[in-house]
Design a protein around this motif. Structure first.
Motif, PDB file in Angstrom:
ATOM      1  N   ASN A  62       0.916  -1.175  -0.053  1.00  0.00           N
ATOM      2  CA  ASN A  62       0.258   0.032   0.201  1.00  0.00           C
ATOM      3  C   ASN A  62       0.835   1.220   0.022  1.00  0.00           C
ATOM      4  O   ASN A  62       1.786   1.507   1.052  1.00  0.00           O
ATOM      5  N   PHE A  63       0.716   1.978  -1.095  1.00  0.00           N
ATOM      6  CA  PHE A  63       1.705   3.255  -1.152  1.00  0.00           C
ATOM      7  C   PHE A  63       0.665   4.525  -0.707  1.00  0.00           C
ATOM      8  O   PHE A  63       1.111   5.730  -1.104  1.00  0.00           O
ATOM      9  N   GLN A  64      -0.414   4.568  -0.201  1.00  0.00           N
ATOM     10  CA  GLN A  64      -1.129   5.572   0.153  1.00  0.00           C
ATOM     11  C   GLN A  64      -0.931   5.794   1.670  1.00  0.00           C
ATOM     12  O   GLN A  64      -1.728   6.131   2.467  1.00  0.00           O
ATOM     13  N   ARG A  65       0.160   5.440   2.365  1.00  0.00           N
ATOM     14  CA  ARG A  65       0.370   5.515   3.726  1.00  0.00           C
ATOM     15  C   ARG A  65       0.677   6.901   4.007  1.00  0.00           C
ATOM     16  O   ARG A  65       1.275   7.773   3.240  1.00  0.00           O
ATOM     17  N   PRO A  66       0.258   7.566   5.165  1.00  0.00           N
ATOM     18  CA  PRO A  66       0.093   8.970   5.560  1.00  0.00           C
ATOM     19  C   PRO A  66       1.768   9.426   5.526  1.00  0.00           C
ATOM     20  O   PRO A  66       1.870  10.414   4.938  1.00  0.00           O
ATOM     21  N   GLY A  67       2.542   8.641   6.283  1.00  0.00           N
ATOM     22  CA  GLY A  67       4.006   9.277   6.376  1.00  0.00           C
ATOM     23  C   GLY A  67       4.707   9.067   5.260  1.00  0.00           C
ATOM     24  O   GLY A  67       5.493  10.296   4.949  1.00  0.00           O
ATOM     25  N   PHE A  68       4.501   8.021   4.358  1.00  0.00           N
ATOM     26  CA  PHE A  68       5.113   8.167   3.058  1.00  0.00           C
ATOM     27  C   PHE A  68       4.771   9.131   1.973  1.00  0.00           C
ATOM     28  O   PHE A  68       5.398  10.125   1.557  1.00  0.00           O
ATOM     29  N   GLN A  69       3.456   9.285   2.046  1.00  0.00           N
ATOM     30  CA  GLN A  69       2.716  10.658   1.323  1.00  0.00           C
ATOM     31  C   GLN A  69       3.421  12.005   1.871  1.00  0.00           C
ATOM     32  O   GLN A  69       3.557  12.715   0.953  1.00  0.00           O
ATOM     33  N   GLU A  70       3.439  12.084   2.889  1.00  0.00           N
ATOM     34  CA  GLU A  70       3.925  13.402   3.608  1.00  0.00           C
ATOM     35  C   GLU A  70       5.325  13.534   3.226  1.00  0.00           C
ATOM     36  O   GLU A  70       5.799  14.740   2.808  1.00  0.00           O
ATOM     37  N   MET A  71       6.247  12.726   3.053  1.00  0.00           N
ATOM     38  CA  MET A  71       7.670  12.589   2.821  1.00  0.00           C
ATOM     39  C   MET A  71       7.500  12.848   1.391  1.00  0.00           C
ATOM     40  O   MET A  71       8.387  13.704   1.031  1.00  0.00           O
ATOM     41  N   VAL A 128      16.306   4.435   4.311  1.00  0.00           N
ATOM     42  CA  VAL A 128      15.489   3.342   5.036  1.00  0.00           C
ATOM     43  C   VAL A 128      16.563   2.283   5.497  1.00  0.00           C
ATOM     44  O   VAL A 128      17.577   2.325   5.212  1.00  0.00           O
ATOM     45  N   LYS A 129      15.792   1.652   6.423  1.00  0.00           N
ATOM     46  CA  LYS A 129      16.522   0.423   6.896  1.00  0.00           C
ATOM     47  C   LYS A 129      16.803  -0.619   5.884  1.00  0.00           C
ATOM     48  O   LYS A 129      18.055  -0.952   5.807  1.00  0.00           O
ATOM     49  N   ASP A 130      15.885  -1.085   5.047  1.00  0.00           N
ATOM     50  CA  ASP A 130      16.089  -1.917   4.049  1.00  0.00           C
ATOM     51  C   ASP A 130      15.089  -1.486   2.841  1.00  0.00           C
ATOM     52  O   ASP A 130      14.225  -0.614   3.251  1.00  0.00           O
ATOM     53  N   MET A 131      15.359  -2.183   1.693  1.00  0.00           N
ATOM     54  CA  MET A 131      14.403  -1.894   0.587  1.00  0.00           C
ATOM     55  C   MET A 131      12.918  -2.187   0.969  1.00  0.00           C
ATOM     56  O   MET A 131      12.064  -1.641   0.483  1.00  0.00           O
ATOM     57  N   ARG A 150       6.832  -3.489  -1.146  1.00  0.00           N
ATOM     58  CA  ARG A 150       6.970  -4.466  -1.444  1.00  0.00           C
ATOM     59  C   ARG A 150       6.294  -4.802  -2.832  1.00  0.00           C
ATOM     60  O   ARG A 150       5.853  -5.892  -3.195  1.00  0.00           O
ATOM     61  N   ASP A 151       6.272  -3.805  -3.571  1.00  0.00           N
ATOM     62  CA  ASP A 151       5.868  -3.924  -5.090  1.00  0.00           C
ATOM     63  C   ASP A 151       7.073  -3.511  -5.834  1.00  0.00           C
ATOM     64  O   ASP A 151       7.185  -2.112  -5.892  1.00  0.00           O
ATOM     65  N   TYR A 152       7.671  -4.390  -6.611  1.00  0.00           N
ATOM     66  CA  TYR A 152       8.903  -3.961  -7.239  1.00  0.00           C
ATOM     67  C   TYR A 152       8.688  -2.923  -8.469  1.00  0.00           C
ATOM     68  O   TYR A 152       9.472  -2.107  -8.732  1.00  0.00           O
ATOM     69  N   LEU A 153       7.588  -2.756  -9.114  1.00  0.00           N
ATOM     70  CA  LEU A 153       7.330  -1.651  -9.992  1.00  0.00           C
ATOM     71  C   LEU A 153       7.298  -0.284  -9.226  1.00  0.00           C
ATOM     72  O   LEU A 153       7.862   0.727  -9.902  1.00  0.00           O
ATOM     73  N   ARG A 154       6.430  -0.360  -8.382  1.00  0.00           N
ATOM     74  CA  ARG A 154       6.514   1.029  -7.512  1.00  0.00           C
ATOM     75  C   ARG A 154       7.626   1.455  -6.877  1.00  0.00           C
ATOM     76  O   ARG A 154       8.039   2.636  -7.107  1.00  0.00           O
ATOM     77  N   VAL A 155       8.214   0.556  -6.276  1.00  0.00           N
ATOM     78  CA  VAL A 155       9.615   0.960  -5.604  1.00  0.00           C
ATOM     79  C   VAL A 155      10.324   1.228  -6.541  1.00  0.00           C
ATOM     80  O   VAL A 155      11.497   2.371  -6.488  1.00  0.00           O
ATOM     81  N   GLY A 156      10.640   0.641  -7.886  1.00  0.00           N
ATOM     82  CA  GLY A 156      11.634   0.956  -8.844  1.00  0.00           C
ATOM     83  C   GLY A 156      11.197   2.210  -9.240  1.00  0.00           C
ATOM     84  O   GLY A 156      11.999   2.944  -9.811  1.00  0.00           O
ATOM     85  N   PHE A 157      10.007   2.630  -9.280  1.00  0.00           N
ATOM     86  CA  PHE A 157       9.655   4.079  -9.991  1.00  0.00           C
ATOM     87  C   PHE A 157      10.371   5.109  -9.133  1.00  0.00           C
ATOM     88  O   PHE A 157      10.893   5.942  -9.633  1.00  0.00           O
ATOM     89  N   TYR A 158      10.071   4.753  -7.753  1.00  0.00           N
ATOM     90  CA  TYR A 158      10.708   5.757  -6.966  1.00  0.00           C
ATOM     91  C   TYR A 158      12.048   6.072  -6.886  1.00  0.00           C
ATOM     92  O   TYR A 158      12.890   6.851  -6.777  1.00  0.00           O
ATOM     93  N   THR A 159      12.821   4.599  -6.916  1.00  0.00           N
ATOM     94  CA  THR A 159      14.342   4.941  -6.947  1.00  0.00           C
ATOM     95  C   THR A 159      14.843   5.153  -7.985  1.00  0.00           C
ATOM     96  O   THR A 159      16.157   5.707  -7.942  1.00  0.00           O
ATOM     97  N   ASN A 197      13.975  -5.646  -5.117  1.00  0.00           N
ATOM     98  CA  ASN A 197      12.764  -5.215  -4.966  1.00  0.00           C
ATOM     99  C   ASN A 197      11.900  -6.432  -5.578  1.00  0.00           C
ATOM    100  O   ASN A 197      10.558  -6.648  -5.032  1.00  0.00           O
ATOM    101  N   ILE A 198      12.344  -7.265  -6.480  1.00  0.00           N
ATOM    102  CA  ILE A 198      11.406  -8.373  -6.778  1.00  0.00           C
ATOM    103  C   ILE A 198      11.356  -9.177  -5.841  1.00  0.00           C
ATOM    104  O   ILE A 198      10.299  -9.989  -5.426  1.00  0.00           O
ATOM    105  N   MET A 199      12.359  -9.699  -5.030  1.00  0.00           N
ATOM    106  CA  MET A 199      12.314 -10.479  -3.870  1.00  0.00           C
ATOM    107  C   MET A 199      11.577 -10.263  -2.713  1.00  0.00           C
ATOM    108  O   MET A 199      10.753 -10.714  -2.018  1.00  0.00           O
ATOM    109  N   ASN A 200      11.360  -8.791  -2.517  1.00  0.00           N
ATOM    110  CA  ASN A 200      10.463  -8.286  -1.361  1.00  0.00           C
ATOM    111  C   ASN A 200       9.056  -8.550  -1.937  1.00  0.00           C
ATOM    112  O   ASN A 200       8.150  -8.641  -1.144  1.00  0.00           O
TER     113      ASN A 200
END
Length: 638
Positions: A59-68, A82-85, A90-99, A132-135
């Protein structure tokens, strides 16, 4: 030279419920300690924490994440740690977009401490996509495990919902069981009562809001329960019609557990989708019921019928109960001012009202229907109370005969429908073969196949309905007991109330009027009651009636100027006479008044209608009046 302010360092921490199972190493406190030390050791200043506790990594609609993200968009953040990826998501497409896209475009340095990833060192980020894929695999695997656990719980008859339904609460001695929450349960009962009183969902919602009754979400949140317990409600007493409909639909209020009504198509999809009803798993009598089955079913029946409010602001409670005896269509309600200062409230066949030639009018006034229902209800309840055993035998004998006929008709319809369904399968196959062979154009093939499939889909629904109907007829038992329990709930049948109407009456079948004698009509109306259907009570011995008196002549003044018309008709030997209005004027020796050319009623017998009463006394009845062509059709009375 003006010095640019140093940008903030964003430390992002996240913990989901699934991560809690992994131990303390993933806790928010541990993440903060680890990342704060890392930032201090590596010279990162202006540290700001963004925290999401209890949010899934998919879920990428987290309040803390959206504030950041908002702070990054505003150009205030220069580094994200962050501590780890997996903390990022845990969505490799969305995480890949941000990173790979978002952070670089905004000039933000990204660091995942435990994975050894730093966007300023390209070699260290080459392995990032695989992480990202493993996550995501981890999230997918966790989702499968959770679904398997929920499936096992649901198949064992346990509630799969995290929170009890509004009206219930968890048993303090056994959290897996539901017990009645008396305050909320009374609101639920009232919603069902108002539905049976003829009120719609939006009308009920308005009433509850005006009375300042907390809506379900606000009520549960006030008690620390529900999915919105952390929300602030602008109007906690705001009820919606959809909320009322949701409550009315829930079988759980009858004391049942209903599992697998919704599902998710993917672990990424946070929306739940309704499943077909045949996929539901129902366990009966698992908790104390709030609503009895009869009340629930009555409410469902009422909700299937749309009721249009009149100018008075309310719908006729008879709507949806009246059916045409000949074509089976529902009767249409005509209610309101007729434009002549009179209020009309009547029903007519909807097929007739659509101006088709399929049926006739089947006209009946609402007042007459209500009187007939009340009379039938009063008679049948009095007889049932005084002759319980005889009434039970009568119902069983009557319904057995009727059900046998209905079963025969339903079985034939089922057989015919299945035969046609199989024929359509053959036609679809043949059409496909002709298309492949080039005998049918694409356009023709598409039209035929859509037509056949549409008919097949309609047949499929009809076959299911017939099968369910036959099963219901086979399983009906204890009908008299249910009807008598309903009768016992009422102490008086002096007035037909809306709840009484909806609880007792299954349907009312209205036949067309038939002529009986001169200008008289009779009409048959069959009242079918819930549980017992149409029951005809034993007829009482008829008293000997006096001999019928000959028809009395209708009053006409002795010196009436229309007397010549009566003399003219008395001399006629034919059974049918046709006169134009000008012929009538010639016979009576004077012009007709304007009413003769405007109103049909002018020509029919009645008080203060001299010309029509002269026709009646001469032994003729008005068969038809053609106002447009000014012609009068008369037939000799038999």
């Amino acid at each position: 030279m003006t010095r640019q302010p140093e940008k903030d360092t964003a430390i992002y921490t996240r913990l989901s419920r699934d991560d809690e199972l992994q131990g303390d190493s993933n806790s928010i406190i541990h993440q903060k300690e680890l990342l704060s030390k890392y930032a201090a050791d590596h010279g990162f200043r202006n540290v700001r924490f963004f925290v999401d506790d209890g949010f899934s990594g998919t879920n990428f609609q987290r309040p803390g994440f959206q504030e950041m993200l908002s702070e990054i968009e505003a150009g205030k953040v220069g580094t994200v740690i962050v501590k780890d990826m997996s903390r990022l998501g845990r969505d490799y497409l969305r995480v890949g977009f941000y990173t790979e896209i978002f952070f670089p475009q905004k000039g933000v340095r990204f660091i995942a401490v435990n994975n050894g990833i730093d966007s300023e060192n390209q070699q260290e980020t080459d392995f990032t996509p695989f992480l990202n894929i493993m996550n995501e695999w981890f999230a997918r695997d966790t989702s499968k495990k959770v679904r398997a656990i929920k499936r096992a719980q649901g198949m064992a008859g346990k509630h799969t919902a995290v929170h009890p339904l509004y009206g219930y609460k968890k048993d303090p001695d056994d959290p897996e069981k539901w017990i009645i929450d008396n305050e909320a349960a009374e609101v639920v009962r009232r919603i069902f009562r108002m539905t049976i009183n003829g009120k719609g969902p939006y009308e009920i919602a308005t009433i509850l809001e005006k009375e300042r009754i907390l809506c379900p979400s606000a009520y549960l949140a006030e008690r620390g329960a529900g999915n919105r317990r952390n929300n602030d409600f602008a109007n906690p007493c705001r009820w919606w019609g959809t909320t009322v409909s949701y409550i009315l639909n829930r079988m759980e209020y009858m004391g049942h557990t209903v599992n697998f009504k919704t599902e998710k198509t993917s672990f990424r999809d946070k929306r739940r989708h309704l499943t077909p009803k045949d996929s539901w798993v129902i366990f009966e009598n698992t908790q104390e019921p709030i609503i009895d089955e009869e009340t629930f079913q009555t409410a469902q029946k009422l909700r299937k019928t749309g009721r249009r409010p009149t100018i008075l602001g309310e719908a006729n409670p008879l709507t949806g109960l009246l059916y045409c005896a000949d074509c089976g269509a529902r009767l249409y309600n005509e209610r309101g001012d007729n434009g002549k200062g009179h209020f009309k409230d009547s029903y007519a066949c909807s097929s007739y009202r659509k101006r088709t030639s399929d049926c006739t009018m089947h006209f009946i006034r609402s007042e007459v229907v209500r009187d007939l229902i009340l009379s039938a209800l009063r008679s049948i309840s009095e007889y049932a109370k005084a002759n319980r055993e005889a009434f039970e035998r009568l119902v069983m004998d009557t319904t057995s005969d009727r059900q046998a006929q209905q079963m025969k008709e339903s079985r034939k319809a089922l057989t015919d429908g299945q035969r046609r369904y199989d024929e359509l399968d053959v036609l679809i196959q043949r059409t496909y073969e002709d298309h492949v062979a080039g005998k049918l154009t694409d356009k023709r093939f598409l039209k035929l196949s859509q037509q056949y499939e549409a008919e097949q889909e309609q047949l499929e629904g009809e076959l299911k309905r017939l099968a369910a109907e036959m099963e219901t007829m086979q399983e009906q038992t204890g009908r008299v007991d249910k009807f008598m329990a309903l009768v016992d709930r009422y102490t008086s049948f002096d007035e037909l109330t809306t709840p009484m109407l909806n609880e007792f009456v299954e349907k009312v079948v209205v036949h067309e009027r038939v002529s009986v004698g001169r200008y008289k009509r009779k009409q048959r109306v069959d009242v079918y009651f819930n549980f017992i259907g149409l029951v005809e009570l034993p007829a009482e011995p008829e008293a000997e009636l006096p001999a019928a008196e000959p028809s009395q002549e209708r009053y006409v003044a002795v010196n009436t100027s229309f007397a010549p018309l009566g003399e003219y008709l008395s001399q006629q030997t034919e059974n049918s006479v046709t006169l134009s209005f000008s012929d009538v004027e010639r016979v009576i020796g004077k012009p007709l008044c304007k009413s003769a050319f405007k109103f049909y009623s002018y020509w029919y017998p009645g008080d203060n209608r001299p010309i029509s009463n002269v026709i009646y006394n001469a032994g003729f009845d008005v068969d038809r009046v053609d106002i447009k062509n000014q012609i009068l059709y008369l037939t000799r009375a038999i």
